[in-house]
Design a protein around this motif. Structure first.
Motif, PDB file in Angstrom:
ATOM      1  N   LEU A 184      16.437   1.263  -8.390  1.00  0.00           N
ATOM      2  CA  LEU A 184      15.714  -0.727  -9.047  1.00  0.00           C
ATOM      3  C   LEU A 184      14.119   0.846  -8.825  1.00  0.00           C
ATOM      4  CD1 LEU A 184      16.325  -2.118  -5.578  1.00  0.00           C
ATOM      5  CD2 LEU A 184      17.442  -3.038  -7.916  1.00  0.00           C
ATOM      6  N   LEU A 185      13.700   0.030 -10.105  1.00  0.00           N
ATOM      7  CA  LEU A 185      12.347  -0.865 -10.772  1.00  0.00           C
ATOM      8  C   LEU A 185      11.973  -1.570 -10.378  1.00  0.00           C
ATOM      9  CD1 LEU A 185      12.947   2.605 -12.651  1.00  0.00           C
ATOM     10  CD2 LEU A 185      12.075   2.618 -10.233  1.00  0.00           C
ATOM     11  N   ARG A 186      10.285  -1.702 -10.952  1.00  0.00           N
ATOM     12  CA  ARG A 186       9.270  -2.966 -10.538  1.00  0.00           C
ATOM     13  C   ARG A 186       8.519  -2.598 -11.583  1.00  0.00           C
ATOM     14  NH1 ARG A 186       7.028  -6.437  -5.523  1.00  0.00           N
ATOM     15  NH2 ARG A 186       6.879  -8.398  -6.242  1.00  0.00           N
ATOM     16  N   ASN A 187       7.805  -3.818 -11.761  1.00  0.00           N
ATOM     17  CA  ASN A 187       5.985  -3.542 -12.829  1.00  0.00           C
ATOM     18  C   ASN A 187       5.369  -2.537 -12.144  1.00  0.00           C
ATOM     19  OD1 ASN A 187       3.530  -4.369 -13.688  1.00  0.00           O
ATOM     20  ND2 ASN A 187       4.865  -5.695 -14.871  1.00  0.00           N
ATOM     21  N   ALA A 209      11.999   2.657  -5.237  1.00  0.00           N
ATOM     22  CA  ALA A 209      10.255   2.399  -5.513  1.00  0.00           C
ATOM     23  C   ALA A 209      10.216   1.575  -4.233  1.00  0.00           C
ATOM     24  CB  ALA A 209       9.684   2.396  -7.094  1.00  0.00           C
ATOM     25  N   GLN A 210       9.356   2.034  -3.850  1.00  0.00           N
ATOM     26  CA  GLN A 210       8.473   1.215  -2.508  1.00  0.00           C
ATOM     27  C   GLN A 210       8.328  -0.075  -2.895  1.00  0.00           C
ATOM     28  OE1 GLN A 210       4.866   2.327  -0.342  1.00  0.00           O
ATOM     29  NE2 GLN A 210       5.746   1.771   1.607  1.00  0.00           N
ATOM     30  N   LYS A 211       8.417  -1.419  -1.832  1.00  0.00           N
ATOM     31  CA  LYS A 211       8.310  -2.405  -2.694  1.00  0.00           C
ATOM     32  C   LYS A 211       9.319  -2.726  -4.099  1.00  0.00           C
ATOM     33  CE  LYS A 211       6.251  -3.975  -0.101  1.00  0.00           C
ATOM     34  NZ  LYS A 211       6.816  -4.680   1.181  1.00  0.00           N
ATOM     35  N   SER A 212      10.186  -2.284  -4.841  1.00  0.00           N
ATOM     36  CA  SER A 212      11.478  -2.592  -5.023  1.00  0.00           C
ATOM     37  C   SER A 212      11.927  -3.465  -5.590  1.00  0.00           C
ATOM     38  CB  SER A 212      11.557  -1.268  -6.279  1.00  0.00           C
ATOM     39  OG  SER A 212      12.566  -1.036  -5.211  1.00  0.00           O
ATOM     40  N   GLY A 213      12.169  -3.721  -4.006  1.00  0.00           N
ATOM     41  CA  GLY A 213      13.377  -4.761  -3.734  1.00  0.00           C
ATOM     42  C   GLY A 213      14.922  -4.168  -2.793  1.00  0.00           C
ATOM     43  N   THR A 214      14.650  -2.990  -3.009  1.00  0.00           N
ATOM     44  CA  THR A 214      15.908  -1.856  -2.253  1.00  0.00           C
ATOM     45  C   THR A 214      15.641  -3.326  -0.790  1.00  0.00           C
ATOM     46  OG1 THR A 214      14.326  -0.878  -0.653  1.00  0.00           O
ATOM     47  CG2 THR A 214      15.337  -0.306  -2.658  1.00  0.00           C
ATOM     48  N   ALA A 256       2.171  -3.014  -6.945  1.00  0.00           N
ATOM     49  CA  ALA A 256       1.192  -2.143  -6.416  1.00  0.00           C
ATOM     50  C   ALA A 256       0.430  -2.931  -5.899  1.00  0.00           C
ATOM     51  CB  ALA A 256      -0.454  -1.576  -7.896  1.00  0.00           C
ATOM     52  N   PHE A 257       0.695  -4.607  -6.246  1.00  0.00           N
ATOM     53  CA  PHE A 257       0.120  -5.611  -5.650  1.00  0.00           C
ATOM     54  C   PHE A 257       0.699  -5.613  -3.857  1.00  0.00           C
ATOM     55  CE2 PHE A 257      -1.048 -10.396  -4.438  1.00  0.00           C
ATOM     56  CZ  PHE A 257      -1.654  -9.704  -4.028  1.00  0.00           C
TER      57      PHE A 257
END
Length: 140
Positions: free
Chosen positions: A105-108, A19-24, A113-114
Motif C-alpha cells: 500500500l502506497l499513498r500520495n 508506507a506509514q499512514k497508507s491504510g495498512t 505527510a499531512f
C-alpha cells in the motif's frame, strides 16, 4: 453435523506491507473480518524484519505459532508495514515462499505527510503547524 478438517499452517499466502499512514491498519482490519482469511493473533508480527530470527537456521514455527488451525478454504496473511523498507525482508520472504502474494500500500506523498503530521500533532509530538513543519524539513 459436518466438521471441517483443520490443518496447521504450512506457509503464509500473502504479506501486506506499506508506507506509514497508507491504510495498512484499515486493510488489516477488513481482511481479518473475512471468514476465509486469518491474519494471525496480532497485526504486526515482525518476523521477516527481526534479524535475530535469521542468525541460525530459521524456525518458521516462530511465525506459524501466531495462526490458529485453518480450515481448508482459509488463507493466511501477515500485515507488517515495515517489510517495505527493511532491506533483508524481501529476500527472506522470497526464501520462505517464492509464490507468496505481496500487497503493497502506497499513498500520495503529500496526503501521507499531512496524515503523519496530524498523528504526531494529536500525540503532542509536533508543536508546529503543518506549513511551518514542511518548511523546516525542506531545509534539511
Amino acid at each position: 453435523m459436518f466438521r471441517t478438517k483443520r490443518r496447521k499452517i504450512e506457509r503464509l499466502d500473502f504479506i501486506l506491507a506499506g508506507a506509514q499512514k497508507s491504510g495498512t491498519t484499515a486493510l488489516h482490519y477488513f481482511l481479518a473480518k473475512h471468514p476465509n482469511i486469518t491474519m494471525g493473533d496480532q497485526q504486526e508480527i515482525h518476523f521477516f524484519d527481526n534479524d535475530a530470527m535469521f542468525v541460525a537456521p530459521v524456525d518458521y514455527e516462530q511465525l506459524h505459532k501466531h495462526y490458529p488451525l485453518l480450515a481448508s478454504s482459509t488463507i493466511a496473511g501477515d500485515c507488517t508495514p515495515s517489510y517495505i523498507y527493511h532491506e533483508p525482508a524481501s529476500e527472506r520472504i522470497w526464501n520462505y515462499n517464492p509464490k507468496i502474494k505481496l500487497l503493497i500500500l502506497l499513498r500520495n506523498p503529500v496526503e501521507r505527510a499531512f496524515a503523519h503530521w496530524n498523528m504526531q500533532r494529536f500525540k503532542g509530538r509536533e508543536p508546529l503547524d503543518f506549513f511551518a513543519s514542511r518548511w523546516i524539513f525542506s531545509m534539511l
